[in-house]
Write an enzyme that holds these catalytic residues in place. Structure first.
Site, PDB file in Angstrom:
ATOM      1  N   LYS A   1      21.238  77.747 101.974  1.00 60.03           N
ATOM      2  CA  LYS A   1      19.984  79.257 101.494  1.00 60.03           C
ATOM      3  C   LYS A   1      19.914  80.211 102.077  1.00 60.03           C
ATOM      4  O   LYS A   1      20.186  80.302 103.007  1.00 60.03           O
ATOM      5  CB  LYS A   1      18.978  78.636 101.057  1.00 60.03           C
ATOM      6  CG  LYS A   1      18.992  77.389 100.510  1.00 60.03           C
ATOM      7  CD  LYS A   1      18.218  77.303  98.870  1.00 60.03           C
ATOM      8  CE  LYS A   1      19.291  75.537  97.668  1.00 60.03           C
ATOM      9  NZ  LYS A   1      19.480  75.673  96.655  1.00 60.03           N
TER      10      LYS A   1
ATOM     11  N   LYS B   1      21.351  80.823  97.940  1.00 62.50           N
ATOM     12  CA  LYS B   1      21.955  80.362  97.162  1.00 62.50           C
ATOM     13  C   LYS B   1      23.692  81.435  97.534  1.00 62.50           C
ATOM     14  O   LYS B   1      24.904  80.919  98.424  1.00 62.50           O
ATOM     15  CB  LYS B   1      21.720  80.236  95.448  1.00 62.50           C
ATOM     16  CG  LYS B   1      21.090  78.876  95.296  1.00 62.50           C
ATOM     17  CD  LYS B   1      20.591  79.369  93.905  1.00 62.50           C
ATOM     18  CE  LYS B   1      20.504  78.753  92.660  1.00 62.50           C
ATOM     19  NZ  LYS B   1      20.515  77.217  92.846  1.00 62.50           N
TER      20      LYS B   1
ATOM     21  N   LYS C   1      25.515  70.975 102.395  1.00 65.40           N
ATOM     22  CA  LYS C   1      26.864  71.736 101.492  1.00 65.40           C
ATOM     23  C   LYS C   1      26.767  73.326 100.598  1.00 65.40           C
ATOM     24  O   LYS C   1      25.656  73.822 101.179  1.00 65.40           O
ATOM     25  CB  LYS C   1      27.089  70.904  99.851  1.00 65.40           C
ATOM     26  CG  LYS C   1      25.386  71.183  99.835  1.00 65.40           C
ATOM     27  CD  LYS C   1      25.131  70.582  98.098  1.00 65.40           C
ATOM     28  CE  LYS C   1      26.044  70.706  97.098  1.00 65.40           C
ATOM     29  NZ  LYS C   1      24.947  72.040  96.590  1.00 65.40           N
TER      30      LYS C   1
ATOM     31  N   ASP D   1      25.721  75.859  97.946  1.00 69.95           N
ATOM     32  CA  ASP D   1      25.465  75.600  96.204  1.00 69.95           C
ATOM     33  C   ASP D   1      26.200  76.274  95.308  1.00 69.95           C
ATOM     34  O   ASP D   1      27.427  76.404  95.598  1.00 69.95           O
ATOM     35  CB  ASP D   1      24.287  77.102  96.246  1.00 69.95           C
ATOM     36  CG  ASP D   1      22.961  76.250  96.143  1.00 69.95           C
ATOM     37  OD1 ASP D   1      22.885  75.905  95.480  1.00 69.95           O
ATOM     38  OD2 ASP D   1      22.251  76.719  96.857  1.00 69.95           O
ATOM     39  N   GLU D   2      25.831  75.643  94.234  1.00 71.58           N
ATOM     40  CA  GLU D   2      26.679  75.496  93.160  1.00 71.58           C
ATOM     41  C   GLU D   2      27.512  76.944  92.892  1.00 71.58           C
ATOM     42  O   GLU D   2      28.391  76.988  92.075  1.00 71.58           O
ATOM     43  CB  GLU D   2      26.104  75.266  91.715  1.00 71.58           C
ATOM     44  CG  GLU D   2      24.115  75.791  91.233  1.00 71.58           C
ATOM     45  CD  GLU D   2      23.503  75.898  91.849  1.00 71.58           C
ATOM     46  OE1 GLU D   2      23.349  75.254  93.293  1.00 71.58           O
ATOM     47  OE2 GLU D   2      22.485  76.679  92.188  1.00 71.58           O
TER      48      GLU D   2
ATOM     49  N   HIS E   1      28.386  68.281  91.819  1.00 69.11           N
ATOM     50  CA  HIS E   1      26.849  68.851  91.222  1.00 69.11           C
ATOM     51  C   HIS E   1      27.069  68.965  89.918  1.00 69.11           C
ATOM     52  O   HIS E   1      27.926  69.744  89.806  1.00 69.11           O
ATOM     53  CB  HIS E   1      27.420  70.481  92.028  1.00 69.11           C
ATOM     54  CG  HIS E   1      25.954  71.075  91.956  1.00 69.11           C
ATOM     55  ND1 HIS E   1      24.995  71.781  90.834  1.00 69.11           N
ATOM     56  CD2 HIS E   1      24.817  71.258  93.128  1.00 69.11           C
ATOM     57  CE1 HIS E   1      23.710  72.147  91.409  1.00 69.11           C
ATOM     58  NE2 HIS E   1      23.608  72.752  92.430  1.00 69.11           N
TER      59      HIS E   1
ATOM     60  N   HIS F   1      24.654  63.755  91.512  1.00 67.30           N
ATOM     61  CA  HIS F   1      23.440  64.123  91.480  1.00 67.30           C
ATOM     62  C   HIS F   1      22.566  63.509  90.870  1.00 67.30           C
ATOM     63  O   HIS F   1      23.257  63.733  89.242  1.00 67.30           O
ATOM     64  CB  HIS F   1      23.204  65.754  90.888  1.00 67.30           C
ATOM     65  CG  HIS F   1      23.457  66.975  92.617  1.00 67.30           C
ATOM     66  ND1 HIS F   1      22.746  68.042  92.458  1.00 67.30           N
ATOM     67  CD2 HIS F   1      24.767  67.058  93.422  1.00 67.30           C
ATOM     68  CE1 HIS F   1      22.662  68.722  94.211  1.00 67.30           C
ATOM     69  NE2 HIS F   1      24.624  68.073  94.395  1.00 67.30           N
TER      70      HIS F   1
ATOM     71  N   LYS G   1      11.800  69.452  92.172  1.00 70.37           N
ATOM     72  CA  LYS G   1      11.222  70.702  90.663  1.00 70.37           C
ATOM     73  C   LYS G   1      12.196  70.514  89.641  1.00 70.37           C
ATOM     74  O   LYS G   1      11.479  70.877  88.378  1.00 70.37           O
ATOM     75  CB  LYS G   1      11.917  71.429  91.314  1.00 70.37           C
ATOM     76  CG  LYS G   1      13.217  72.108  91.575  1.00 70.37           C
ATOM     77  CD  LYS G   1      13.959  73.236  92.422  1.00 70.37           C
ATOM     78  CE  LYS G   1      15.084  73.659  92.007  1.00 70.37           C
ATOM     79  NZ  LYS G   1      15.587  74.921  92.987  1.00 70.37           N
TER      80      LYS G   1
ATOM     81  N   SER H   1      18.129  65.729  94.800  1.00 74.26           N
ATOM     82  CA  SER H   1      18.356  66.444  94.943  1.00 74.26           C
ATOM     83  C   SER H   1      17.161  67.673  94.299  1.00 74.26           C
ATOM     84  O   SER H   1      17.402  67.625  93.224  1.00 74.26           O
ATOM     85  CB  SER H   1      19.542  67.665  95.226  1.00 74.26           C
ATOM     86  OG  SER H   1      19.926  69.101  95.757  1.00 74.26           O
ATOM     87  N   GLY H   2      16.702  69.164  94.388  1.00 82.35           N
ATOM     88  CA  GLY H   2      15.769  69.916  93.572  1.00 82.35           C
ATOM     89  C   GLY H   2      14.407  69.542  93.779  1.00 82.35           C
ATOM     90  O   GLY H   2      13.648  68.971  93.248  1.00 82.35           O
ATOM     91  N   GLY H   3      14.134  70.832  94.945  1.00 86.39           N
ATOM     92  CA  GLY H   3      12.933  70.761  95.276  1.00 86.39           C
ATOM     93  C   GLY H   3      12.016  69.970  95.586  1.00 86.39           C
ATOM     94  O   GLY H   3      10.962  69.802  95.799  1.00 86.39           O
TER      95      GLY H   3
ATOM     96  N   GLY I   1      17.242  71.864 100.047  1.00 88.86           N
ATOM     97  CA  GLY I   1      17.145  73.462 100.196  1.00 88.86           C
ATOM     98  C   GLY I   1      16.382  74.259 100.899  1.00 88.86           C
ATOM     99  O   GLY I   1      16.385  73.696 102.412  1.00 88.86           O
ATOM    100  N   GLY I   2      15.119  74.214 100.173  1.00 85.66           N
ATOM    101  CA  GLY I   2      14.185  75.106 100.543  1.00 85.66           C
ATOM    102  C   GLY I   2      13.429  74.504 101.888  1.00 85.66           C
ATOM    103  O   GLY I   2      12.755  74.636 101.983  1.00 85.66           O
TER     104      GLY I   2
HETATM  105  C1  CAP Z   1      18.468  72.173  95.595  1.00 84.22           C
HETATM  106  C2  CAP Z   1      19.816  73.149  94.697  1.00 84.22           C
HETATM  107  C3  CAP Z   1      20.358  72.371  93.591  1.00 84.22           C
HETATM  108  C4  CAP Z   1      19.790  71.184  92.367  1.00 84.22           C
HETATM  109  C5  CAP Z   1      20.524  70.950  91.615  1.00 84.22           C
HETATM  110  C6  CAP Z   1      18.819  74.503  93.657  1.00 84.22           C
HETATM  111  O1  CAP Z   1      17.565  73.561  95.594  1.00 84.22           O
HETATM  112  O2  CAP Z   1      20.467  73.720  95.602  1.00 84.22           O
HETATM  113  O3  CAP Z   1      21.840  73.104  93.125  1.00 84.22           O
HETATM  114  O4  CAP Z   1      19.234  70.164  93.375  1.00 84.22           O
HETATM  115  O5  CAP Z   1      19.732  70.031  90.514  1.00 84.22           O
HETATM  116  O6  CAP Z   1      19.930  75.035  93.890  1.00 84.22           O
HETATM  117  O7  CAP Z   1      18.627  74.359  93.230  1.00 84.22           O
HETATM  118  P1  CAP Z   1      16.527  73.190  96.567  1.00 84.22           P
HETATM  119  P2  CAP Z   1      19.803  68.634  90.217  1.00 84.22           P
HETATM  120  O8  CAP Z   1      16.650  72.228  97.560  1.00 84.22           O
HETATM  121  O9  CAP Z   1      16.042  74.462  97.426  1.00 84.22           O
HETATM  122  O10 CAP Z   1      15.343  72.698  95.166  1.00 84.22           O
HETATM  123  O11 CAP Z   1      20.134  67.750  91.862  1.00 84.22           O
HETATM  124  O12 CAP Z   1      18.795  68.274  89.337  1.00 84.22           O
HETATM  125  O13 CAP Z   1      21.047  68.636  89.582  1.00 84.22           O
HETATM  126 MG    MG Z   2      21.924  74.512  94.012  1.00 86.17          MG
END
Ligand code: CAP
Ligand code: MG
Length: 426
Positions: free
Chosen positions: A151, A153, A177, A179-180, A270, A303, A310, A354-356, A378-379
């Protein structure tokens, strides 16, 4: 339009592809009528009577609406395998998830699940590594894996990206990894990032004695760039590539599956953009269908949501996704709109939560998922008050605590990384 597709007495054959749909007819249209049209439109029929197909062939190829329940707005249709090109995900989707969503006679329509016949499973190879293959690469058998997404992204230079990744590896991450939306931008070129980050992984391996895997994002137009980037990773000695499955598309994934197997690389899937069509419980198609297509094609990890983080996704839905990733035989579950699926030996995928996520959520994640999950922060790692390395260490400490049955408060005594995480996020 023929009228004899509804057939509650029909029992699907082993060679049929079976779909479950949620259907809401438009005003004035009957449930049975709309189901008939939907089954016809997704197979051999049109809006008006057509006679180009002989009655014998029509009888042979017609869809069977064998389950029709108006109160729950649920319909199940069995399609003959002869309607499909068995090795083409795009062709299957053009049929059972194609024009039907546009029909004026439906207000809402959702494809809930597809059960694939054995003949189709045989045309696909499934994951090359899968859950156990990934564990083998890492040499980690008995715990969830810990990963991070560098991070922010986008915005870091390749040098900074590699430095953040190295710190995460050194602190305890198994996987790092991209980011997308990080691919090949001016500020962070693909080649340079891959080279520097993989070097950092090697350095952390030497220092920690653990395997460290970098999942570099190769999302790009298929033949020119995506495959070239895969080759770059192979030449740099990488074990992995990551791909944004929905923006890249199904044909790209089918091409990539075989190219990655030839190159000896595992694939991280992803799912960004999936919610554009999976989130509405009344329209579109379910994430379950997306997950099943990923296993069929052969992505190694996917994922699936977190329950506690989040992104949207209720526990029931996330656990149904988990089951579809890992089980050899998935039992039918009416309540969760899951059809029975025997995966016929196609390997399990590693589910990714993953996510929050913050380190303080690890006890709950461990309760929900057990050990076969990749927990990805990530965060929750890079915003740690003592920095990225400490954030990764805090995650490993929280995992140890959860697996040994200690509370985080107890286990954080004398462990400054976990203590700071608990103070920030508890
Ligand atoms: C998480 C993340 C992932 C999400 C995707 C983001 O970062 O890198 O892309 O997890 O969602 O960009 O939000 P944080 P999912 O840990 O900082 O939130 O896994 O539901 O597909
Ligand atoms: Mg991401």
């Amino acid at each position: 339009m023929r009228r004899d597709y509804v057939d509650p007495g029909y029992s699907p054959k082993a060679t049929d592809l079976v779909c479950e749909f949620h259907i809401e007819p438009a005003a004035g249209i009957g449930f049975e009528e709309v189901s008939t049209h939907m089954a016809g439109e997704s197979s051999i029929d049109s809006w008006t009577e057509i006679s180009t197909l002989s009655p014998e062939l029509a009888e042979k190829l017609k869809p069977h609406v064998f389950y029709l329940d108006e109160p729950s707005q649920t319909v199940r249709v069995a399609y003959s395998e002869e309607l499909f090109e068995l090795c083409s995900v795009p062709q299957v989707l053009s049929a059972v998830a194609g024009n039907i969503f546009s029909m004026k006679i439906v207000d809402n329509l959702r494809l809930q699940d597809i059960a694939f016949p054995a003949s189709m499973l045989q045309e696909f190879r499934g994951p090359n590594f899968g859950l156990s293959g990934v564990r083998e690469i890492l040499g980690v058998e008995d715990r969830p894996l810990v990963g991070t997404i560098v991070k922010p992204k986008v915005g870091l230079t390749s040098e900074l990206h590699a430095e953040v990744a190295y710190n995460a590896f050194a602190g305890g991450c198994d996987l790092v990894k991209d980011d997308e939306n990080l691919t090949d931008q001016k500020f962070n070129r693909f080649e340079k990032r891959a080279e520097l980050t993989l070097k950092g992984a090697l350095k952390a391996e030497a220092e920690t004695g653990e395997r460290k895997l970098y999942l570099c994002n190769i999302t790009a137009p298929t033949c020119g760039e995506m495959l070239r980037r895969l080759g770059v990773l192979k030449d740099l000695g990488a074990s992995y590539a990551m791909i944004d499955i929905v923006p890249a598309g199904w044909t790209a994934l089918q091409t990539l599956r075989d190219a990655a197997a030839d190159a000896g690389l595992a694939l991280h899937a992803h799912r960004c953009m999936h919610s554009a069509f999976t989130r509405d419980p009344r329209h579109g198609l379910s994430m379950l269908v997306v997950a099943k297509l990923c296993r069929l094609i052969g992505l190694d990890q996917l994922h699936i949501g977190t329950v506690v983080g989040k992104m949207h996704g209720e526990k029931d839905e996330v656990l149904a996704l988990r089951d579809e990733c890992v089980l050899e035989k998935v039992p039918a579950d009416e309540g969760r709109h899951v059809l029975e699926q025997d995966w016929g030996g196609l390997k399990p995928m590693f589910p990714v939560a993953s996510g929050g996520l913050a380190p303080t959520m690890i006890p709950e994640l461990y309760r929900i998922f057990g050990k076969d999950v990749i927990m990805q922060f990530g965060g929750g790692i890079h915003a740690h008050p003592l920095g990225t390395k400490a954030g990764a260490t805090a995650c490993r400490q929280a995992l140890e605590a959860s697996m040994q049955g200690f509370s985080l408060e107890e286990y954080s005594k004398g462990r400054k990384e976990l203590k700071a995480a608990v103070e920030k996020w508890a």
